[in-house]
Scaffold this motif. Structure first.
Motif, PDB file in Angstrom:
ATOM      1  N   ALA A   1       0.834  -1.204   0.000  1.00 38.49           N
ATOM      2  CA  ALA A   1       0.000   0.000   0.000  1.00 38.49           C
ATOM      3  C   ALA A   1       0.867   1.252   0.000  1.00 38.49           C
ATOM      4  N   HIS A   2       1.955   1.228   0.753  1.00 37.61           N
ATOM      5  CA  HIS A   2       2.903   2.340   0.818  1.00 37.61           C
ATOM      6  C   HIS A   2       3.482   2.617  -0.566  1.00 37.61           C
ATOM      7  N   ASN A   3       3.868   1.578  -1.264  1.00 39.46           N
ATOM      8  CA  ASN A   3       4.442   1.693  -2.602  1.00 39.46           C
ATOM      9  C   ASN A   3       3.384   2.077  -3.632  1.00 39.46           C
ATOM     10  N   TYR A   4       2.202   1.501  -3.524  1.00 45.10           N
ATOM     11  CA  TYR A   4       1.113   1.776  -4.458  1.00 45.10           C
ATOM     12  C   TYR A   4       0.750   3.260  -4.464  1.00 45.10           C
ATOM     13  N   ALA A   5       0.844   3.891  -3.304  1.00 42.89           N
ATOM     14  CA  ALA A   5       0.529   5.310  -3.181  1.00 42.89           C
ATOM     15  C   ALA A   5       1.688   6.211  -3.583  1.00 42.89           C
ATOM     16  N   GLY A   6       2.786   5.628  -4.066  1.00 45.50           N
ATOM     17  CA  GLY A   6       3.930   6.417  -4.494  1.00 45.50           C
ATOM     18  C   GLY A   6       4.788   6.939  -3.363  1.00 45.50           C
ATOM     19  N   ARG A   7       4.700   6.286  -2.202  1.00 56.09           N
ATOM     20  CA  ARG A   7       5.489   6.724  -1.047  1.00 56.09           C
ATOM     21  C   ARG A   7       6.823   6.002  -0.953  1.00 56.09           C
ATOM     22  N   GLY A   8       7.135   5.148  -1.895  1.00 57.42           N
ATOM     23  CA  GLY A   8       8.428   4.494  -1.934  1.00 57.42           C
ATOM     24  C   GLY A   8       8.378   3.015  -1.590  1.00 57.42           C
ATOM     25  N   VAL A   9       9.438   2.302  -1.995  1.00 58.58           N
ATOM     26  CA  VAL A   9       9.559   0.868  -1.726  1.00 58.58           C
ATOM     27  C   VAL A   9       9.987   0.661  -0.280  1.00 58.58           C
ATOM     28  N   VAL A  10       9.294  -0.201   0.417  1.00 59.76           N
ATOM     29  CA  VAL A  10       9.666  -0.595   1.773  1.00 59.76           C
ATOM     30  C   VAL A  10      10.605  -1.791   1.656  1.00 59.76           C
ATOM     31  N   THR A  11      11.843  -1.609   2.025  1.00 57.45           N
ATOM     32  CA  THR A  11      12.821  -2.681   1.849  1.00 57.45           C
ATOM     33  C   THR A  11      12.606  -3.782   2.877  1.00 57.45           C
ATOM     34  N   PRO A  12      12.795  -5.042   2.479  1.00 60.50           N
ATOM     35  CA  PRO A  12      12.677  -6.153   3.431  1.00 60.50           C
ATOM     36  C   PRO A  12      13.923  -6.286   4.296  1.00 60.50           C
ATOM     37  N   HIS A  13      13.841  -7.136   5.282  1.00 62.07           N
ATOM     38  CA  HIS A  13      14.938  -7.390   6.215  1.00 62.07           C
ATOM     39  C   HIS A  13      15.370  -8.847   6.084  1.00 62.07           C
ATOM     40  N   THR A  14      16.660  -9.086   6.128  1.00 64.30           N
ATOM     41  CA  THR A  14      17.192 -10.447   6.105  1.00 64.30           C
ATOM     42  C   THR A  14      17.439 -10.920   7.525  1.00 64.30           C
ATOM     43  N   TYR A  15      16.813 -12.031   7.871  1.00 65.16           N
ATOM     44  CA  TYR A  15      16.988 -12.631   9.191  1.00 65.16           C
ATOM     45  C   TYR A  15      18.024 -13.737   9.099  1.00 65.16           C
ATOM     46  N   SER A  16      18.899 -13.782  10.070  1.00 59.14           N
ATOM     47  CA  SER A  16      20.002 -14.732  10.058  1.00 59.14           C
ATOM     48  C   SER A  16      19.503 -16.163  10.180  1.00 59.14           C
ATOM     49  N   HIS A  17      20.406 -17.099   9.893  1.00 63.63           N
ATOM     50  CA  HIS A  17      20.031 -18.498  10.048  1.00 63.63           C
ATOM     51  C   HIS A  17      19.663 -18.817  11.485  1.00 63.63           C
ATOM     52  N   ALA A  18      20.386 -18.260  12.437  1.00 63.78           N
ATOM     53  CA  ALA A  18      20.073 -18.527  13.847  1.00 63.78           C
ATOM     54  C   ALA A  18      18.667 -18.031  14.185  1.00 63.78           C
ATOM     55  N   GLN A  19      18.294 -16.866  13.673  1.00 61.16           N
ATOM     56  CA  GLN A  19      16.943 -16.357  13.918  1.00 61.16           C
ATOM     57  C   GLN A  19      15.906 -17.238  13.247  1.00 61.16           C
ATOM     58  N   LEU A  20      16.190 -17.668  12.018  1.00 60.23           N
ATOM     59  CA  LEU A  20      15.258 -18.540  11.310  1.00 60.23           C
ATOM     60  C   LEU A  20      15.068 -19.851  12.060  1.00 60.23           C
ATOM     61  N   ALA A  21      16.163 -20.429  12.519  1.00 62.31           N
ATOM     62  CA  ALA A  21      16.075 -21.690  13.257  1.00 62.31           C
ATOM     63  C   ALA A  21      15.268 -21.524  14.544  1.00 62.31           C
ATOM     64  N   ASN A  22      15.519 -20.440  15.262  1.00 60.66           N
ATOM     65  CA  ASN A  22      14.754 -20.180  16.486  1.00 60.66           C
ATOM     66  C   ASN A  22      13.270 -20.010  16.171  1.00 60.66           C
ATOM     67  N   ALA A  23      12.988 -19.299  15.084  1.00 59.00           N
ATOM     68  CA  ALA A  23      11.598 -19.022  14.721  1.00 59.00           C
ATOM     69  C   ALA A  23      10.841 -20.291  14.357  1.00 59.00           C
ATOM     70  N   VAL A  24      11.433 -21.145  13.542  1.00 58.79           N
ATOM     71  CA  VAL A  24      10.709 -22.339  13.100  1.00 58.79           C
ATOM     72  C   VAL A  24      10.563 -23.337  14.240  1.00 58.79           C
ATOM     73  N   ASN A  25      11.547 -23.412  15.131  1.00 59.39           N
ATOM     74  CA  ASN A  25      11.398 -24.256  16.327  1.00 59.39           C
ATOM     75  C   ASN A  25      10.248 -23.753  17.197  1.00 59.39           C
ATOM     76  N   SER A  26      10.182 -22.436  17.378  1.00 62.85           N
ATOM     77  CA  SER A  26       9.132 -21.855  18.215  1.00 62.85           C
ATOM     78  C   SER A  26       7.758 -22.026  17.570  1.00 62.85           C
ATOM     79  N   LEU A  27       7.701 -21.926  16.246  1.00 61.04           N
ATOM     80  CA  LEU A  27       6.441 -22.127  15.548  1.00 61.04           C
ATOM     81  C   LEU A  27       5.923 -23.540  15.766  1.00 61.04           C
ATOM     82  N   TYR A  28       6.783 -24.522  15.543  1.00 59.68           N
ATOM     83  CA  TYR A  28       6.369 -25.911  15.749  1.00 59.68           C
ATOM     84  C   TYR A  28       5.871 -26.125  17.180  1.00 59.68           C
ATOM     85  N   THR A  29       6.628 -25.633  18.141  1.00 60.83           N
ATOM     86  CA  THR A  29       6.273 -25.829  19.545  1.00 60.83           C
ATOM     87  C   THR A  29       4.973 -25.130  19.888  1.00 60.83           C
TER      88      THR A  29
END
Length: 331
Positions: A198-226
């Motif tokens: 929506a931010h981009n559609y209105a011409g307010r600019g691209v919102v850049t994504p964030h890269t999460y580290s492997h350690a964060q990804l591993a913690n996240a998927v373990n927590s999701l399963y649990t």
């Protein structure tokens, strides 16, 4: 989605109802909440706070957001091995929608106590209003009948001529869903991806994504399963009822449920309860996640303030005091 809250907000099962009043969020403000459920488990695991984001079209007015209803369960005996509909997990309904204050109130609260925290950020009022007005007045949409009350209609903004699903895989890879024209597998978005769009559609600019580290990804998927496993064991959310009273003596139903959701989010394999797909991602030291979270939309924590027009603002208290009593539905 009640206690399961795959869409990031502790959605009640009640899909239709009335507000005591409308909220106070200005046109173009982003409204956040923090609710219980597996999405919160993921975000807590990576050190983030907010679980859902919505676009306000003004005090007491309509709301645009991406959300997901309860996935249906598989029939017996398939439910023992694959508890949830893989289709419902991959192509979450309703996805992107525009609803009134009655609908959003029921989405957030229903008969439950609602979110732990809510707030809104506007930033520059004129810039924020451009976002709200662009999506409301300029964006193509279709109207669907509510699945609960056929007399109610829900507007569904479309992209590339198609309805926009809620895609759990967006938590792992945003692809180009935040860009114009952009796109992603499953034709889907999650709440914060939609805010970036929506931010981009209105011409307010691209919102850049964030890269999460492997350690964060591993913690996240373990927590999701649990988190999904524990909700199932405690008979919370949609796990109440027939599924847990059914005789599945040779099947770990709750483990299968956790595997299925973890697979869907980490690999887009939503039809399997085999643990190998998500564990393969968890155990691959090169695997990361690239996504846009509600905290990134609001410029919280490690996320820059200038990535969105909302980021430089502080969080204002969300209040239901704009007057009126509006009936509506969110699915």
């Amino acid at each position: 989605m009640s206690a399961l809250a795959l869409a990031g907000t502790a959605q009640a099962e009640d899909a239709c109802g009335s507000t005591p009043a409308g909220w106070n969020a200005p046109n173009g403000a982003v409204v956040f909440d923090r609710s219980f459920g597996p999405i919160r488990d993921i975000l807590d695991a990576i050190g983030e706070y907010r679980t859902h984001s919505m676009l306000s079209h003004g005090p007491g007015a309509t709301v645009s957001h991406a959300t997901m209803a309860n996935p249906s369960q598989e029939p017996s005996p398939e439910v023992c091995g694959k508890p949830m509909s893989g289709f419902d997990l991959r192509y979450g309904y309703p996805g992107l929608e525009q609803i009134n204050q009655g609908g959003i109130y029921m989405n957030l609260y229903g008969k439950d106590s609602g979110p732990e925290w809510t707030g809104w950020q506007q930033g520059n009022p004129s810039q924020a209003a451009l976002i709200g007005d662009s999506l409301w007045f300029n964006h193509a949409y279709v109207s669907d009948r509510s699945r609960v009350d056929l007399g109610q209609y829900i507007d569904r903004p479309v992209r590339n001529g198609a309805r926009v699903n809620y895609s759990l895989f967006q938590y792992r890879v945003v692809e180009t869903a935040h860009q114009i024209p952009g796109g992603a597998v499953n034709g889907g978005m999650v709440c914060s991806t939609f805010m970036a769009y929506a931010h981009n559609y209105a011409g307010r600019g691209v919102v850049t994504p964030h890269t999460y580290s492997h350690a964060q990804l591993a913690n996240a998927v373990n927590s999701l399963y649990t988190g999904v496993f524990n909700e199932c064991k405690e008979s919370l959310g949609w796990f109440t009822g027939a599924m847990l009273t059914m005789a599945c003596p040779s099947s770990n139903v709750c483990g299968n449920a956790g595997n299925q959701v973890a697979n869907c989010m980490s690999t887009n394999q939503c039809d399997t309860a085999d643990s190998r797909p998500w564990k393969g991602v968890r155990d691959d030291p090169h695997a990361t996640a690239i996504s846009i979270s509600p905290d990134r939309i609001g410029g919280w924590g490690v996320h820059p303030l200038d990535n969105t027009i909302w980021g430089p603002d502080y969080s204002h208290q969300l209040q239901w005091n704009s007057g009126g009593n509006v009936y509506g539905c969110w699915q």
